[in-house]
Write a protein that holds these residues in place. Structure first.
Motif: not given
Length: 150
Positions: A97-100, A39-42, A22-24, A49-54
């Motif tokens: 990045l919530s995965g970090c 922010k990563d979302y969903g 998401q972006k705001y 891995h998804k946070s690094i990809a984001l």
């Protein structure tokens, strides 16, 4: 994609390279200029891995990152509220990045090390593994603030 007028109360959801985020836009303080936050979302939120990809997918939308931080907030019931890795660029824009994470030798901390090194922070993994939280200046930022180290 990023030239849309955004309502700061209603983040827009995007998908790029199999990563949802998401972006705001917001004003941090009324007298400062507007910045954007990604922010990563969903369902993938919290996956290193998804946070690094984001990070890889959106890093070109940011200026050079100057600050990296993880602030672990715990509420009065001793529940962890927030511990995202937050990267702040020279203009004040933020990538969350919530995965970090930090404070242990798991995949979240490994994700933090990978993102920080890709962003040029030159961090040793032991620092991330042993930290309960941190605020780092980019090495170029330190040189601008304090000069060359001897």
């Amino acid at each position: 994609m990023f030239n849309q007028n955004l309502d700061s109360n209603r983040p827009l959801i995007y998908k790029k390279n199999e990563v949802t985020y998401q972006k705001y836009h917001l004003y941090k303080k009324p007298y400062e200029r507007e910045v954007f936050v990604i922010k990563d979302y969903g369902d993938d939120r919290g996956d290193p891995h998804k946070s690094i990809a984001l990070f890889e997918a959106v890093k070109d939308h940011f200026d050079r990152f100057k600050i990296a931080k993880i602030v672990k907030e715990i509420n009065k019931d001793n529940i962890l509220l927030d511990s995202d890795l937050i990267l702040i660029d020279k203009r004040g824009n933020e990538l969350h990045l919530s995965g970090c994470s930090c404070g242990f030798a798991g995949t979240g901390s490994h994700g933090t090390v990978e993102v920080l090194n890709k962003a040029g922070f030159e961090i040793d993994r032991r620092f991330v593994f042993c930290s309960k939280g941190f605020t780092l200046f980019h090495p170029n930022e330190e040189k601008e603030l304090y000069g060359e180290r001897l």
